[in-house]
Design a protein around this motif. Structure first.
Motif, PDB file in Angstrom:
ATOM      1  N   ALA A 444       0.763  -1.145  -0.172  1.00 15.58           N
ATOM      2  CA  ALA A 444      -0.081  -0.031  -0.020  1.00 15.58           C
ATOM      3  C   ALA A 444       0.911   1.265   0.017  1.00 15.58           C
ATOM      4  O   ALA A 444       1.703   1.281   0.812  1.00 15.58           O
ATOM      5  CB  ALA A 444      -0.992   0.028   1.283  1.00 15.58           C
ATOM      6  N   ILE A 445       0.633   2.180  -1.030  1.00 15.99           N
ATOM      7  CA  ILE A 445       1.337   3.475  -0.968  1.00 15.99           C
ATOM      8  C   ILE A 445       0.310   4.738  -0.774  1.00 15.99           C
ATOM      9  O   ILE A 445      -0.751   4.682  -1.541  1.00 15.99           O
ATOM     10  CB  ILE A 445       1.845   3.669  -2.484  1.00 15.99           C
ATOM     11  CG1 ILE A 445       2.905   2.266  -2.569  1.00 15.99           C
ATOM     12  CG2 ILE A 445       2.698   4.776  -2.393  1.00 15.99           C
ATOM     13  CD1 ILE A 445       3.723   2.487  -3.937  1.00 15.99           C
ATOM     14  N   THR A 446       0.359   5.447   0.227  1.00 19.87           N
ATOM     15  CA  THR A 446      -0.670   6.343   0.749  1.00 19.87           C
ATOM     16  C   THR A 446       0.032   7.753   0.737  1.00 19.87           C
ATOM     17  O   THR A 446       1.290   7.863   1.365  1.00 19.87           O
ATOM     18  CB  THR A 446      -1.076   6.093   2.106  1.00 19.87           C
ATOM     19  OG1 THR A 446      -1.645   4.882   1.889  1.00 19.87           O
ATOM     20  CG2 THR A 446      -2.090   7.099   2.395  1.00 19.87           C
ATOM     21  N   ASP A 447      -0.354   8.639   0.050  1.00 21.51           N
ATOM     22  CA  ASP A 447      -0.196  10.209   0.165  1.00 21.51           C
ATOM     23  C   ASP A 447      -0.867  10.984   0.949  1.00 21.51           C
ATOM     24  O   ASP A 447      -2.247  10.697   1.110  1.00 21.51           O
ATOM     25  CB  ASP A 447       0.242  10.537  -1.272  1.00 21.51           C
ATOM     26  CG  ASP A 447      -0.891  10.662  -2.000  1.00 21.51           C
ATOM     27  OD1 ASP A 447      -1.878  11.319  -1.771  1.00 21.51           O
ATOM     28  OD2 ASP A 447      -0.981   9.951  -3.518  1.00 21.51           O
ATOM     29  N   GLY A 451      -5.861  14.176  -3.635  1.00 20.19           N
ATOM     30  CA  GLY A 451      -7.110  13.436  -3.878  1.00 20.19           C
ATOM     31  C   GLY A 451      -7.639  13.154  -5.306  1.00 20.19           C
ATOM     32  O   GLY A 451      -7.321  13.959  -5.989  1.00 20.19           O
ATOM     33  N   MET A 452      -8.696  12.315  -5.548  1.00 16.44           N
ATOM     34  CA  MET A 452      -9.197  12.116  -6.857  1.00 16.44           C
ATOM     35  C   MET A 452     -10.772  11.935  -6.770  1.00 16.44           C
ATOM     36  O   MET A 452     -11.192  11.570  -5.528  1.00 16.44           O
ATOM     37  CB  MET A 452      -8.895  10.840  -7.484  1.00 16.44           C
ATOM     38  CG  MET A 452      -7.186  11.157  -8.140  1.00 16.44           C
ATOM     39  SD  MET A 452      -6.746   9.728  -8.870  1.00 16.44           S
ATOM     40  CE  MET A 452      -6.403   8.654  -7.512  1.00 16.44           C
ATOM     41  N   GLY A 501      -6.328  12.771   0.287  1.00 17.26           N
ATOM     42  CA  GLY A 501      -5.085  11.978  -0.200  1.00 17.26           C
ATOM     43  C   GLY A 501      -5.656  10.683  -1.172  1.00 17.26           C
ATOM     44  O   GLY A 501      -6.833  10.506  -1.317  1.00 17.26           O
ATOM     45  N   THR A 502      -4.593   9.737  -1.360  1.00 14.75           N
ATOM     46  CA  THR A 502      -5.005   8.702  -2.263  1.00 14.75           C
ATOM     47  C   THR A 502      -4.047   7.637  -1.663  1.00 14.75           C
ATOM     48  O   THR A 502      -2.947   7.694  -1.255  1.00 14.75           O
ATOM     49  CB  THR A 502      -4.513   8.742  -3.825  1.00 14.75           C
ATOM     50  OG1 THR A 502      -5.417   9.961  -4.115  1.00 14.75           O
ATOM     51  CG2 THR A 502      -4.629   7.656  -4.530  1.00 14.75           C
TER      52      THR A 502
END
Length: 773
Positions: A444-447, A451-452, A501-502
């Motif tokens: 998992a990569i979270t920033d 966001g989208m 975020g995403t």
């Protein structure tokens, strides 16, 4: 003067008329009984109904009209006694006609008294109600069947309401669906099944009003069970009216369609996923086909630029132009690679990998790429499982996602990388087909970026789709990740909301095998050789470029335009050390079939495939087929030189090892002196013998080492030499067999095993002849 009737004759006329009236009635049996029950009068109706003539029945006891079991039970006497006591007795029951047939009768017994009040007998009136009885029984049976039908229905709640909505009956289906037993709902208002908000809005009353005015109320909506849970109901209410068209109530049918609604929703979601997958598949086929032609063009351009490089030595401006052109080729190569990754057509070379070690290896690269303003936090679960994946391609995916996150955070924020074990049970993920249930390794990569929106999420995996400004991105980063993960047998899911975020989650199948070491990468100076290389390429421009590259490295180069031409060269007997062939070939013969036929003629020949688009010829299940070597287009001269040299060196080593194995001979004889002598003779001929004294010891030796020849005596302790030869051939099909024996019967057994017979006693020349190819 008219005559006046005599007062004495008028009553007689009235009695006569009354008798005529009684005797004329045919629908009722009317007759009199004496005080003891004897029949003493009989009318026409009695004759019609019971079948007796007046002369046959007068003077007979009326009990003969009863069935035997009623007579034995004393029913006739009880009827007379009851009538005498109460003045009247009425009953219904089966009676018997003269012919023995039975009919259903309504019978009335009245007590008779004379004018002075003396008891003189009974008047009996009987009516045949058989048809009414049959009709009523049929109606009762019909109603019973209907009740059983309604009560037997379990998938529908079927019940009735009075005009005000009060529940008057309740079937088992209603109890099963709504949870109430009959005793708890009869007499209560049906609005109790509605949600609180529907009751507040007056929906129950409105439903009855619509049904009463239009003849039907049909809706779907939420209803409440006894335990407070909700279910989606399909409801039908219809009015019930009597013969005067007055409303007497309502019928109500309710069906629980919760599962149906869920199934429809899941079907719609599946349809959307399928349409999305089909759209991506169509784009993938298009991009894959484009990539093939694009890679061939890049190969021609890049190859010729490299051929030009020695010619511009000393011309700084020409070298600068050449370097810019080569940089453009490399950018095109990366673009083509991303297109193939999205199309799931890139040839993967997976190995068992631990993602924790992979992340540690690329940590420094990530930090340099993201910059000091992005803080990176990594969390790794204890006992992280291994996965089967192409590590170099996964590194590219991680880097692309991280760069997207950096841009979404405006160069300042936090990136969290999480590694863990996950068990998936089939929940569909965005942009993918249904998940294959099983164990996965989750990355998992979270920033903390912008966001989208849902609209962007719906298209995020499409190639060339990007929300960045023109010139700031190719729109291939996430599409490449999607294709790579799908091709690796995994799944990918994106969670994102504007301003929050995403998170990108990648699930890769767990591997139960031990982690594999990374193969050593070729390095050092580029060297050539003098071996023979056959180039099979249908594009004349690519072929010319490759031939010149290989020739410039010192190789003897042969060329063929298609598979048939290549086979003709192989069949001619001209030795070929390495075949360098494109995967996609024109004509009916596929490249893999060509290689298979070529190796029948030259089994030691090495084969190197090349392609810009592998299709399914040498890639299955997202990975190269076992034993396949591939150099993807476009490739540099240095890549070609190193790969060809690597394969030719490996071939030379393999040929030397096979030759050595062929000279290793296992000698089996229980006579120690003879076994030693044979080994000495073999050493004199240049072979490497090893002797054992039994078949069992020979089989153990064959399991542990490579031998080219088995030379065995027939007469051995325990297992015979013939049986040993048979078992050895099954264990090593390529093993040559020599049977040493003086017995003629060994010849037939040896021939069946395709073994050579060495007749005892033998000398050096006979042994040498048996070993000849």
């Amino acid at each position: 003067m008219s005559a006046t009737p005599s007062p004495r004759t008028e009553p007689m006329a009235q009695d006569q008329l009354f008798r005529l009236l009684v005797h004329g009635v045919v629908d009722y049996a009317i007759f009199m009984l004496t005080p003891d029950g004897t029949v003493n009068s009989w009318n026409a109706g009695a004759q019609r109904i019971k079948g007796y003539q007046e002369s046959e029945i007068i003077g007979q006891h009326f009990s003969r009209f009863y069935r035997e079991k009623e007579r034995l039970a004393g029913d006739p006497e009880r009827a007379l006694a009851t009538a005498l006591r109460e003045g009247r007795y009425e009953s219904e029951g089966w009676r018997v006609r003269k012919d023995g047939t039975e009919f259903w009768a309504n019978a009335v017994l009245d007590v008779l008294h004379d004018p002075e009040g003396r008891f003189i007998g009974y008047a009996k009136v009987t009516r045949d109600l058989t048809e009414r009885r049959i009709a009523r029984e049929a109606l009762d049976a019909s109603e019973q069947r209907f009740r059983l039908l309604v009560q037997g229905v379990t998938d529908y709640a079927i019940y009735m309401l009075d005009p005000d909505g009060i529940i008057s009956n309740w079937n088992y289906g209603a109890q099963r669906i709504k949870g109430y037993p009959e005793a708890d709902v009869i007499g209560t208002h049906f609005s109790r099944f509605y949600t609180e908000e529907d009751r507040a809005a007056g929906e129950p009353r409105r439903a009855l009003d619509i049904a009463a005015s239009t003849g039907k109320y049909e809706r779907e909506g939420w209803r409440v069970r006894r335990d407070g849970t909700r279910f989606m109901a399909s409801v039908l209410i219809q009015p019930i009216r009597d013969e005067r068209n007055q409303l007497v109530g309502f019928s109500k049918i309710t069906r629980d369609i919760t599962e149906k609604r869920k199934a429809e929703e899941q079907l719609e979601k599946a349809r959307v996923r399928l349409a999305h997958a089909q759209r991506l598949e169509a784009i993938g086929k298009l991009t894959g086909g484009v990539a093939h032609d694009f890679n061939n063009a890049l190969q021609i351009i890049g190859g010729n630029l490299q051929l030009l490089q020695p010619r511009v030595e000393g011309d700084e401006q020409a070298r600068r132009h050449l370097a810019l052109a080569q940089e453009g080729v490399e950018r095109g190569t990366r673009l083509s690679s991303q297109l193939l990754a999205f199309a799931r057509r890139q040839p993967l070379q997976p190995r068992v990998t631990n993602l924790a070690r992979l992340m540690r290896a690329i940590d420094a690269l990530l930090r340099r790429a993201l910059g000091d303003s992005i803080s990176i936090h990594t969390h790794v679960a204890d006992d992280l499982w291994n996965t089967l994946v192409d590590p170099s391609q996964l590194e590219n995916v991680i880097l692309n996602i991280a760069l997207n996150s950096r841009d979404a955070m405006g160069g300042d924020g936090q990136l969290t990388i999480e590694l863990g074990n996950a068990m998936l049970a089939g929940e569909p993920l965005v942009g993918a087909s249904d998940v294959v249930p099983g164990d996965y390794v989750m990355l998992a990569i979270t920033d903390t970026g912008c966001g989208m929106s849902p609209e962007v999420l719906d298209r995020v995996f499409e190639p060339f789709y990007t929300t960045k400004a023109e010139g700031e991105g190719t729109g291939l980063g996430l599409s490449m990740a999607y294709g790579f993960v799908q091709q690796s047998g995994g799944q990918i899911k994106i969670y994102s909301e504007p301003g929050h975020g995403t998170t990108v989650r990648i699930y890769l199948p767990r591997s139960l095998e031990q982690e594999e070491e990374a193969p050593a990468r070729s390095s050092g100076p580029v060297v050539g050789g003098d071996e023979t290389v056959l180039v099979v390429e249908d594009d004349p421009r690519v072929q010319l470029t490759v031939v010149e590259m290989l020739a410039g490295l010192g190789y003897r180069v042969l060329k063929a335009d298609d598979a048939q031409a290549a086979l003709s060269i192989i069949r001619s007997g001209l030795p070929v050390d390495l075949m360098f062939t494109d995967v996609v070939m024109p004509g009916p013969l596929r490249s893999t079939d060509m290689v298979r036929q070529a190796r029948r003629h030259q089994p030691t020949m090495a084969v190197l495939f090349t392609s810009g688009y592998t299709q399914n010829a040498i890639v299955h299940g997202g990975r190269l087929d076992p034993g396949i070597e591939l150099l993807s287009k476009p490739y540099r001269r240095e890549d070609l030189a190193r790969k060809v040299r690597e394969m030719l060196s490996a071939r030379a080593e393999r040929v030397r090892a096979e030759a050595a194995d062929k000279r290793r001979i296992l000698v089996v004889d229980d006579n120690d002196d003879l076994r030693l002598t044979v080994c000495q003779l073999l050493e004199a001929l240049g072979y490497a013998p090893h002797g054992v004294g039994s078949a069992e010891a020979a089989l153990e030796e064959l399991r542990g080492g490579e031998y080219g020849v088995l030379l065995t005596d027939v007469m051995l302790p325990g297992m015979s030499g013939i049986e040993l030869a048979r078992l050895a051939r099954g264990q090593m099909p390529s093993l040559r067999l020599i049977i040493a024996s003086g017995a003629e019967e060994a010849r037939a057994a040896g021939a069946a095993l395709q073994a050579r017979l060495l007749r005892k006693p033998f000398d050096l020349s006979a042994l040498q002849a048996a070993l000849a190819p």
